[in-house]
Structure formats: C-alpha cells, structure tokens
Design a protein around this motif. Structure first.
Motif, PDB file in Angstrom:
ATOM      1  N   ASP A   1      32.161  22.957 -16.141  1.00 19.55           N
ATOM      2  CA  ASP A   1      33.467  23.040 -16.815  1.00 19.55           C
ATOM      3  C   ASP A   1      33.453  22.434 -18.223  1.00 19.55           C
ATOM      4  O   ASP A   1      34.477  22.401 -18.895  1.00 19.55           O
ATOM      5  CB  ASP A   1      34.558  22.370 -15.972  1.00 19.55           C
TER       6      ASP A   1
ATOM      7  N   ARG B   1      27.124  19.426 -14.962  1.00 20.81           N
ATOM      8  CA  ARG B   1      26.800  19.797 -13.574  1.00 20.81           C
ATOM      9  C   ARG B   1      27.884  20.670 -12.949  1.00 20.81           C
ATOM     10  O   ARG B   1      27.602  21.620 -12.205  1.00 20.81           O
ATOM     11  CB  ARG B   1      26.617  18.518 -12.741  1.00 20.81           C
ATOM     12  N   GLU B   2      29.148  20.392 -13.269  1.00 20.54           N
ATOM     13  CA  GLU B   2      30.263  21.134 -12.682  1.00 20.54           C
ATOM     14  C   GLU B   2      30.471  22.494 -13.341  1.00 20.54           C
ATOM     15  O   GLU B   2      31.152  23.370 -12.786  1.00 20.54           O
ATOM     16  CB  GLU B   2      31.559  20.324 -12.778  1.00 20.54           C
TER      17      GLU B   2
ATOM     18  N   SER C   1      29.119  11.989 -16.015  1.00 21.03           N
ATOM     19  CA  SER C   1      29.695  12.391 -17.288  1.00 21.03           C
ATOM     20  C   SER C   1      28.923  11.868 -18.494  1.00 21.03           C
ATOM     21  O   SER C   1      29.462  11.818 -19.598  1.00 21.03           O
ATOM     22  CB  SER C   1      31.150  11.905 -17.372  1.00 21.03           C
TER      23      SER C   1
END
Length: 567
Positions: A549, A546-547, A232
């Motif tokens: 979202d 990376r996700e 994060s």
C-alpha cells in the motif's frame, strides 16, 4: 605551472563527474577505481554540474577567438568566421587562420557576385517594365475599337449567361448545405468512437505533490532504497557516503508528513570529510527478518547495521567497489559481488569470509541466491556462473550474451534464471541445459534491470502467470511470458531510460522509475498506466512495502518520495 593549465588528475575527475551525470554509473565506478578519484583531494561540492562540457566549449571558443584575432590583419574587426569543432580540435592556430582568410576571401567574392547579379536583375526589370507599358498601351487602343463594335451582341449574351449562372449557384448552394450536415454528423460519430477507446495515459490518475511524503537529508544522488520486511522502516543509500533508515509514520502520506530525528538514523560510511567519493553507498539489502541491514560501498567494504543505525560489523576483503549485496533466505550467509571480479560468501555467525569465488575475468555486476546455498553471478565479461557453497568449480557456466550482463534474477521457485545485457537482449536459462531457453530480442537499446512477478510455489499468488519484466534504455518496459517465451505487451509511457521496475506483492501492479523524472504504476493485466507521479530528478530505484500500500522512489535530486497506493 600557470593557473590556466589543468592537471591529468583534474581532467580525470571531470570525466568521472560527466559519466556520473550522464547515468553511466558502471563506467564512472570503473574510472574512479582505476584513476584513484577518492585520493585526488578535489572537493566535489565545488565542481558545478556539466563542468567538463563547459570547459570544452570554452576551450573551443578560445581557440576560435585566437584564430580570428590577428594584430596584423586589417579585417580582424569583421564578423567571426565560426569554424567546425573538429577543425578547432585537430588543427593549430596558424592553420585555422589560413582557413579563416580563405573563408573571408570566398565570402567577399560571393558578396561581390551577388551585387553584380542584383544590379543586372534591376536593369532587366526596368527594361521589362518599360516594354510592358508600351504593349499595354497598344492593346488598350486596339481593344477600344473592337469594344464598341461588339457591345450590343455581348450585352445580350451576358444577360442569358447571368440567368443561367444564378440557377446553377442556387443548385450548388443547396447541395453544399446537405453535404455540410452529413459531414457534421460523421464528425460527431468519430469523436464518440475516439472517446470510447482513449490511450492508457489519458486514463492515468496523476499523484499530486501534496499526497507525497518527501524525505530530505541526503546531500547527493540517492541510488538505492529498500523497505524492511518487518515493518515501516525504509533504508536509502546515497552518493553522499551515507545510508539512512527512515521510520515512515502510519497513515496517509502527504507534504505535511515529516520524518525527523529520532525517526531517521544516519549511517555514516566515512571518517572526517563528507565528500569522499570512495564511500558512495552503491547497494543495500535487509535480511529476511528485518533485524539487520547490509550496505555495500564504493570503498569495497560491506557494513552491517542494526535497525536503529548502530554499526555492527565491517566486512573488508574486496579490493574494489561492491555493486551487489544479497542475504540468503535463511539469513546465515551474505553474498557480495565486486569490481575486483570476485564474489564472496560471508558467514553471518562469525562475519568471516566463507568462500571467495574467482571465476570472472572482469567486474562482477550482480549476484542472486537460488536457494540457501546456491547462487548465480554475472559480469562485464558476458558470462554467468552458477555456484554452490563448498564446490570448487561452477555448477554451470552460461555464455550467450554479446556484451556485459547487467542483472540476473532467479524466478520465485528457483528453477529459471533470467539475465539482461547491454546487447539489448534478455534471456532465460535452466540448469537442465547449457543454452538459454528463451532469447528476448524486442528491445532496441541496453536492458538495465529485470524483475520476476511474485508467483508460483511459495508465494501468495501461486495461480498467476509467470511473467518477467525488463526495463531498458529504449524507454520501454516489456512483459514476457516466461513459459511460452513470447512478448505479452510493451509498456510505452516513459520518455527516457528506465532504471527500475518492481512488482507489487500481489503481482497485479508494476511500478517503474525513469530518468524522465516520472514514476508510473501499471496494471499488469491491462498493460496501462493507472497512476503517475512527476518528481524533480531522475529515478534510480522504486520499491513496494510488504503490504503493497506504499511505494518509495529515490531520486537524483537527493530526495526519497513515499506515496500511498490504493485502487
């Protein structure tokens, strides 16, 4: 030297600031480097925006004032004769005064002529009124004599005509009512059809500022941002001579979410003064594991940082600003491209220069790895070189662009190389041939950046179509079929130059940022805007985590905005 004079150093700085404020970053960097702006000692914080334009306007106004006000001119208290800017620049005061005198004389003659014409018109009008009155009196007398004679016949004819007119009016009224009903029906039908096919923008969901986390702390434009591939952490680089690493909290974004120490680390690129323009952070990149961050600076040095903000190494060999910095996938080499016309491969075990490639004849603008030991470089000299570590000559030299090449990107498989240029074209190249495979010419202004859709072997989207996105100063983004060499669609939602585009990790969405202060999120399949966010400054870069979202965007108003994305 009087207080009203301006030195060449001060003028250079004003031009430098004007180029920066206009978004001409490459030109600003080149001027700053050659003119030694970092050594001029001017406090940039004291210079207001638009200073050069203000100075020129005031100079023109002063010259105009000087030309209009003569002590021996009896007409000097009259209205100013506003001169053309080109006259003010190219002629001296005496010539300007002669122009003004001629203009005043001409205006005086015109006014005199107007008054004469006006007086003549009034006289003619009075004569016409008198004659008209006489004619009307004669007509009235003649009419009265005829009126009495024909009155009886006219009355009978008028009665018959009146009855006929009333019937005709009733018929027309009935027809008009029927037509009105038909028009009303057709209009309602048309509205239903329009609502069934609304524009892409009308369906876009606007992201509220209450749903966005705003990261504050930088004191100048934020040029670059990048998520760590490991979690994060978000890195940002600014014109305030610092980079920052922000730990973005888990959970929804929002205006109440703040990122404060110890969750933000300030990476200082200066010693002493904080307004050293030579230390602008121009580029940054995380290694594949997210354990090291590399930053490139206007001072020509690359710096290596840990995720907690500790300076690990300083790499000093370039002799000009660094515009591009990339780790290879393995992480054992770092590649940098500079205004000094060279590209350097750094060995990350020893942090020494492995090889300095000196093929370009002008500043190197971008670099990109093909694999762990082969890469490409591009330059303002219009050339693209493909190089390999250990080789003394380029593997390929691609020529075809007619102006500086702004960006290059290998596709996810490393088989195709895309490039974009100030010549308004994007091209796709292959190592199997010297000429480009495809030449895309649909943009109408310079193309600033390009991105490949993450698809093919080695990605999570191996079955998706191979697509290239190009972002241009013509305010559009275009999606290209890289295999067929054709335009898939043009994304027309921005109103000013588009500086950055980024595909989502799943390849289904595209984020774009523009100088119009808007961030749009597009559906790649449908070619329409799904969500949009209006910021308070031009956007220099956008990136996905990376996700997929969360999206980050860095702004010219010194902030970074982070927002959630869910469909």
């Amino acid at each position: 030297m009087t207080n009203s004079t301006i030195t060449s150093t001060e003028l250079n700085y004003l031009v430098f600031r004007y180029l920066q404020e206009s978004g001409l970053t490459h030109a600003a960097f080149a001027l700053g480097y050659e003119a030694g702006i970092n050594k001029c000692g001017i406090d940039g914080n004291l210079v207001p925006p638009g200073a050069l334009i203000t100075l020129i306007q005031k100079g023109l106004q002063y010259t105009e004032l000087e030309a209009n006000l003569e002590n021996n001119d009896v007409d000097a208290d009259g209205d100013f004769s506003f001169l053309q800017p080109l006259d003010l620049i190219t002629k001296d005061v005496n010539e300007l005064q002669q122009i003004i005198k001629a203009k005043k004389k001409e205006n005086f003659q015109k006014e005199s002529d107007k008054e004469k014409i006006k007086d003549n018109a009034h006289a003619q009008e009075r004569e016409q009124q008198v004659e008209g009155q006489r004619v009307r009196e004669r007509q009235d007398r003649d009419g009265d004599e005829e009126k009495d004679k024909d009155m009886m016949d006219v009355d009978n004819e008028q009665m018959r005509q009146k009855e006929k007119d009333e019937k005709e009016k009733e018929k027309q009224l009935a027809e008009s009512k029927d037509k009105a009903k038909l028009d009303e029906h057709e209009a309602s039908k048309g509205l239903e059809q329009m609502d069934a096919t609304p524009s892409s923008q009308s369906l876009a969901c606007e992201i509220s500022r209450t749903e966005v986390t705003i990261l504050e702390g930088h004191s100048s434009e934020v040029f670059a941002c990048a998520w760590s591939p490991a979690g994060s952490l978000l890195a940002s680089g600014s014109g305030d001579s610092t980079a920052r690493i922000w730990k973005i909290p888990d959970g929804p974004c929002g205006k109440d979410v703040q990122v404060l120490p110890p969750n933000v680390h300030v990476l200082k690129h200066f010693k002493g003064r904080t307004n050293e323009k030579s230390k602008d952070v121009t580029t940054l990149d995380w290694n594949g594991e997210g354990t090291l961050l590399a930053t490139g600076s206007y001072d020509g040095q690359a710096r290596i940082w840990s995720p907690d903000g500790e300076l690990r190494n300083t790499l000093a060999k370039h002799r000009g600003p660094i515009f591009s910095l990339k780790w290879n996938k393995k992480g054992d080499f770092l590649l940098s491209g500079s205004v000094d016309k060279t590209a350097i491969v750094w060995d990350t075990k020893t942090w020494e220069c492995k090889h300095q490639f000196e093929y370009h004849s002008a500043p190197t603008l971008d670099v990109d790895w093909r694999n762990n030991n082969t890469f490409a470089t591009c330059s303002t000299d219009t050339m693209i070189y493909v190089c390999k570590i250990g080789e003394t000559h380029p593997l390929k030299a691609f020529s075809g662009h007619k102006a500086e090449v702004n960006a290059i990107k290998w596709d996810p498989t490393g088989s195709l190389l895309a490039s974009c240029s100030d010549d308004w074209t994007a091209k796709i190249w292959s190592l199997k041939q010297d000429k480009c495979l495809h030449d895309f010419k649909d943009h109408t202004k310079e193309i600033y950046t390009i991105r490949w859709r993450p698809t093919g072997q080695g990605t999570n989207n191996s079955n998706q179509q191979l697509v290239l996105a190009s972002a241009s100063f013509d305010s559009t983004i275009k999606l290209w079929d890289a295999e067929q060499g054709r335009l898939l669609c043009s994304l027309n939602g921005h109103r000013q130059p588009v500086y950055s585009v980024a595909f989502s990790p799943n390849g289904e969405y595209l984020a774009s940022g523009s100088l119009d202060q808007s961030l749009h999120i597009w559906s790649v399949k449908e070619g329409r805007i799904l969500k949009t966010y209006k910021g308070r400054g031009g956007i220099f870069e956008v990136c996905w985590n990376r996700e997929g979202d969360k999206i980050a965007a860095c702004f010219a108003n010194s902030t970074i905005c982070v927002m959630d994305f869910r469909m």
